[in-house]
Design a protein around this motif. Structure first.
Motif, PDB file in Angstrom:
ATOM      1  N   VAL A  49      21.395  21.042  -0.801  1.00  0.00           N
ATOM      2  CA  VAL A  49      20.634  19.795  -0.964  1.00  0.00           C
ATOM      3  C   VAL A  49      19.463  19.762   0.012  1.00  0.00           C
ATOM      4  CG1 VAL A  49      20.741  17.286  -0.746  1.00  0.00           C
ATOM      5  CG2 VAL A  49      22.617  18.515  -1.844  1.00  0.00           C
ATOM      6  N   ALA A  50      19.713  20.148   1.262  1.00  0.00           N
ATOM      7  CA  ALA A  50      18.673  20.089   2.292  1.00  0.00           C
ATOM      8  C   ALA A  50      17.504  20.998   1.975  1.00  0.00           C
ATOM      9  CB  ALA A  50      19.273  20.466   3.653  1.00  0.00           C
ATOM     10  N   MET A  51      17.771  22.140   1.359  1.00  0.00           N
ATOM     11  CA  MET A  51      16.688  23.096   1.113  1.00  0.00           C
ATOM     12  C   MET A  51      15.767  22.695  -0.023  1.00  0.00           C
ATOM     13  SD  MET A  51      17.904  26.940   2.127  1.00  0.00           S
ATOM     14  CE  MET A  51      19.613  26.824   1.642  1.00  0.00           C
ATOM     15  N   GLN A  52      15.989  21.513  -0.567  1.00  0.00           N
ATOM     16  CA  GLN A  52      14.957  20.924  -1.426  1.00  0.00           C
ATOM     17  C   GLN A  52      13.777  20.448  -0.588  1.00  0.00           C
ATOM     18  OE1 GLN A  52      16.981  18.624  -5.036  1.00  0.00           O
ATOM     19  NE2 GLN A  52      17.998  18.125  -3.101  1.00  0.00           N
ATOM     20  N   TRP A  53      14.020  20.239   0.731  1.00  0.00           N
ATOM     21  CA  TRP A  53      12.986  19.655   1.586  1.00  0.00           C
ATOM     22  C   TRP A  53      12.666  20.492   2.822  1.00  0.00           C
ATOM     23  CZ3 TRP A  53      17.421  16.158   0.845  1.00  0.00           C
ATOM     24  CH2 TRP A  53      17.309  15.431  -0.345  1.00  0.00           C
ATOM     25  N   VAL A  54      13.582  21.353   3.257  1.00  0.00           N
ATOM     26  CA  VAL A  54      13.321  22.172   4.439  1.00  0.00           C
ATOM     27  C   VAL A  54      13.255  23.634   4.034  1.00  0.00           C
ATOM     28  CG1 VAL A  54      14.476  20.539   5.966  1.00  0.00           C
ATOM     29  CG2 VAL A  54      15.771  22.464   5.040  1.00  0.00           C
ATOM     30  N   GLU A  55      12.570  24.427   4.851  1.00  0.00           N
ATOM     31  CA  GLU A  55      12.400  25.844   4.557  1.00  0.00           C
ATOM     32  C   GLU A  55      13.688  26.615   4.809  1.00  0.00           C
ATOM     33  OE1 GLU A  55       9.160  26.852   7.134  1.00  0.00           O
ATOM     34  OE2 GLU A  55       7.661  26.422   5.596  1.00  0.00           O
ATOM     35  N   VAL A  82      17.527  25.965  20.177  1.00  0.00           N
ATOM     36  CA  VAL A  82      17.529  25.003  19.069  1.00  0.00           C
ATOM     37  C   VAL A  82      16.566  23.854  19.351  1.00  0.00           C
ATOM     38  CG1 VAL A  82      18.926  23.337  17.795  1.00  0.00           C
ATOM     39  CG2 VAL A  82      19.869  25.581  18.352  1.00  0.00           C
ATOM     40  N   ALA A  83      16.590  23.345  20.574  1.00  0.00           N
ATOM     41  CA  ALA A  83      15.697  22.246  20.943  1.00  0.00           C
ATOM     42  C   ALA A  83      14.237  22.649  20.794  1.00  0.00           C
ATOM     43  CB  ALA A  83      15.982  21.810  22.378  1.00  0.00           C
ATOM     44  N   LEU A  84      13.914  23.889  21.167  1.00  0.00           N
ATOM     45  CA  LEU A  84      12.536  24.366  21.040  1.00  0.00           C
ATOM     46  C   LEU A  84      12.102  24.411  19.581  1.00  0.00           C
ATOM     47  CD1 LEU A  84       9.972  25.652  22.189  1.00  0.00           C
ATOM     48  CD2 LEU A  84      11.128  27.880  22.087  1.00  0.00           C
ATOM     49  N   VAL A  85      12.941  25.022  18.749  1.00  0.00           N
ATOM     50  CA  VAL A  85      12.598  25.128  17.325  1.00  0.00           C
ATOM     51  C   VAL A  85      12.507  23.752  16.681  1.00  0.00           C
ATOM     52  CG1 VAL A  85      13.394  25.962  15.083  1.00  0.00           C
ATOM     53  CG2 VAL A  85      13.583  27.432  17.098  1.00  0.00           C
ATOM     54  N   MET A  86      13.523  22.908  16.932  1.00  0.00           N
ATOM     55  CA  MET A  86      13.563  21.608  16.282  1.00  0.00           C
ATOM     56  C   MET A  86      12.452  20.697  16.790  1.00  0.00           C
ATOM     57  SD  MET A  86      15.935  22.065  14.227  1.00  0.00           S
ATOM     58  CE  MET A  86      15.880  20.413  13.600  1.00  0.00           C
ATOM     59  N   GLY A  87      12.177  20.746  18.090  1.00  0.00           N
ATOM     60  CA  GLY A  87      11.126  19.898  18.633  1.00  0.00           C
ATOM     61  C   GLY A  87       9.774  20.202  18.034  1.00  0.00           C
ATOM     62  N   THR A  88       9.467  21.487  17.910  1.00  0.00           N
ATOM     63  CA  THR A  88       8.182  21.889  17.326  1.00  0.00           C
ATOM     64  C   THR A  88       8.100  21.523  15.858  1.00  0.00           C
ATOM     65  OG1 THR A  88       8.079  23.734  18.884  1.00  0.00           O
ATOM     66  CG2 THR A  88       6.632  23.831  16.959  1.00  0.00           C
ATOM     67  N   ARG A  89       9.184  21.788  15.134  1.00  0.00           N
ATOM     68  CA  ARG A  89       9.190  21.524  13.693  1.00  0.00           C
ATOM     69  C   ARG A  89       9.073  20.026  13.400  1.00  0.00           C
ATOM     70  NH1 ARG A  89      10.300  25.734   9.533  1.00  0.00           N
ATOM     71  NH2 ARG A  89      10.696  27.626  10.726  1.00  0.00           N
ATOM     72  N   LEU A  90       9.860  19.232  14.115  1.00  0.00           N
ATOM     73  CA  LEU A  90       9.829  17.791  13.869  1.00  0.00           C
ATOM     74  C   LEU A  90       8.461  17.206  14.207  1.00  0.00           C
ATOM     75  CD1 LEU A  90      13.346  16.711  15.190  1.00  0.00           C
ATOM     76  CD2 LEU A  90      12.593  16.911  12.814  1.00  0.00           C
ATOM     77  N   GLY A  91       7.825  17.787  15.227  1.00  0.00           N
ATOM     78  CA  GLY A  91       6.491  17.332  15.590  1.00  0.00           C
ATOM     79  C   GLY A  91       5.448  17.654  14.552  1.00  0.00           C
ATOM     80  N   GLY A 142       6.092  17.463  11.218  1.00  0.00           N
ATOM     81  CA  GLY A 142       6.363  16.763   9.965  1.00  0.00           C
ATOM     82  C   GLY A 142       7.486  17.317   9.121  1.00  0.00           C
ATOM     83  N   VAL A 143       8.453  18.027   9.682  1.00  0.00           N
ATOM     84  CA  VAL A 143       9.596  18.503   8.917  1.00  0.00           C
ATOM     85  C   VAL A 143      10.459  17.322   8.487  1.00  0.00           C
ATOM     86  CG1 VAL A 143      11.753  19.827   9.065  1.00  0.00           C
ATOM     87  CG2 VAL A 143       9.636  20.772   9.962  1.00  0.00           C
ATOM     88  N   ASP A 144      11.021  17.397   7.283  1.00  0.00           N
ATOM     89  CA  ASP A 144      11.820  16.303   6.751  1.00  0.00           C
ATOM     90  C   ASP A 144      13.088  16.118   7.583  1.00  0.00           C
ATOM     91  OD1 ASP A 144      12.216  14.574   4.073  1.00  0.00           O
ATOM     92  OD2 ASP A 144      14.141  15.377   4.731  1.00  0.00           O
ATOM     93  N   LEU A 145      13.241  14.950   8.167  1.00  0.00           N
ATOM     94  CA  LEU A 145      14.363  14.684   9.065  1.00  0.00           C
ATOM     95  C   LEU A 145      15.686  14.628   8.306  1.00  0.00           C
ATOM     96  CD1 LEU A 145      15.260  14.091  11.945  1.00  0.00           C
ATOM     97  CD2 LEU A 145      14.801  11.671  11.530  1.00  0.00           C
ATOM     98  N   THR A 146      15.670  14.103   7.081  1.00  0.00           N
ATOM     99  CA  THR A 146      16.896  14.034   6.291  1.00  0.00           C
ATOM    100  C   THR A 146      17.457  15.427   6.041  1.00  0.00           C
ATOM    101  OG1 THR A 146      16.165  12.007   5.198  1.00  0.00           O
ATOM    102  CG2 THR A 146      17.919  13.258   4.128  1.00  0.00           C
ATOM    103  N   LEU A 166      22.408  20.076   9.968  1.00  0.00           N
ATOM    104  CA  LEU A 166      23.200  19.947  11.189  1.00  0.00           C
ATOM    105  C   LEU A 166      24.647  19.550  10.876  1.00  0.00           C
ATOM    106  CD1 LEU A 166      20.603  18.139  13.488  1.00  0.00           C
ATOM    107  CD2 LEU A 166      21.385  20.508  13.672  1.00  0.00           C
ATOM    108  N   VAL A 167      24.832  18.603   9.968  1.00  0.00           N
ATOM    109  CA  VAL A 167      26.189  18.219   9.571  1.00  0.00           C
ATOM    110  C   VAL A 167      26.880  19.400   8.898  1.00  0.00           C
ATOM    111  CG1 VAL A 167      27.564  16.681   8.114  1.00  0.00           C
ATOM    112  CG2 VAL A 167      25.554  15.799   9.332  1.00  0.00           C
ATOM    113  N   GLY A 168      26.116  20.150   8.120  1.00  0.00           N
ATOM    114  CA  GLY A 168      26.676  21.317   7.451  1.00  0.00           C
ATOM    115  C   GLY A 168      27.196  22.361   8.418  1.00  0.00           C
TER     116      GLY A 168
END
Length: 289
Positions: free
Chosen positions: A78-84, A126-135, A137-141, A147-149
């Motif tokens: 489901v997530a890979m409809q929105w994230v790479e 993980v913090a480095l990758v996620m921080g850059t990506r979220l900054g 415009g990566v889809d948070l959902t 992450l839950v997966g």
């Protein structure tokens, strides 16, 4: 076995990304598990294996089927409809770190200093990758679903520890896939449209993900965990960040950032430190006995 598993497992993110671009993720995944599970059960019966499992095997099979197939792979599809695919692979690669952390918190398996450094490095990566990506415009959902997966995958891996003695490995693989399929069908039929955009790429990706990451990789993983244990087997996951990112870049043309490469290196180093620390402790115990 470990190297083959890592390559097969890492390629699944790329094939999944191709599939969800043209087909409903949960329904497609449920259908895939149905096919893979039936094939595995037929092969198991030809190998004279039985579905009369021990209580521990049934418990592990049910937990594994729901947590890995239903929750981990379902949420990732489901997530890979929105994230790479590369981002999903990086998040999933943290599973060995979470296994070590769960062992520390719930099994009182306190990590050694090297393992503590590895855990810290993995979290930093993980913090480095996620921080850059979220900054950017990566889809948070999609990120939250990944992450839950990976938490569900951690539970599935922990459930296999010491619960697979007694053989019938191919039967276990088939049954846990059928359990995953049964878990996913109600959600797919209730919440998804059955519209499919057919193409040769979709068919090829579906056949590949059904037979290679789905059937062959899972069978190898079960054998590997039984042979060397969950902690040592998880060592091979340190290859997944590299391979997952490489497959996504090569086959999907995903653009990778410098921070991705740095984060992947830090995560992989952390995973390797954690797992090697456990391997050293196991060998010390073996030497004493």
């Amino acid at each position: 076995m470990g190297l083959a598993f890592a390559a097969m497992w890492s390629s699944a993110f790329t094939s999944a990304r191709i599939i969800v671009a043209s087909a409903p993720p949960l329904t497609t995944l449920a259908f895939r598990f149905l096919i893979s599970g039936l094939i595995a059960v037929i092969i198991a019966r030809l190998m004279k294996q039985t579905w009369h499992l021990t209580r521990a095997q049934w418990r592990a099979t049910i937990i594994f089927g729901i947590c890995q197939n239903g929750l981990y792979l379902g949420l990732n599809f489901v997530a890979m409809q929105w994230v790479e695919a590369s981002l999903a692979a990086i998040i999933a690669s943290t599973m060995p770190l979470l296994v070590a952390l769960a062992g520390w918190l719930f099994l009182k398996d306190a990590p050694k200093p090297v393992a503590m450094v590895g855990l810290a490095a993995g979290i930093a990566g993980v913090a480095l990758v996620m921080g850059t990506r979220l900054g950017q415009g990566v889809d948070l959902t999609g990120v939250i679903l990944c992450l839950v997966g990976v938490l569900a995958l951690t539970v599935a891996t922990m459930a296999l520890r010491g619960a697979l003695s007694g053989g019938n490995y191919m039967m276990i693989v088939g049954l846990q896939m059928l359990i995953g399929s049964a878990f996913l069908w109600p959600f797919g039929l209730a919440f998804e449209s059955l519209e499919v955009i057919w193409s040769p790429q979709l068919v090829a990706a579906f056949v590949y993900t059904t037979l290679v990451p789905g059937l062959a990789a899972t069978f190898i993983w079960v054998l590997l965990v039984n042979r060397i244990g969950a902690v040592r087997a998880a060592t091979f996951h340190f290859l997944n960040p590299f391979l997952g990112v490489a497959f996504a870049a090569l086959l999907l043309g995903e653009q990778l950032r410098t921070s991705d490469f740095i984060g992947v290196l830090v995560i992989a180093a952390g995973i390797l430190a954690v797992q090697l620390s456990h391997v050293v402790e196991i060998r010390k115990m073996q030497d004493k006995t």
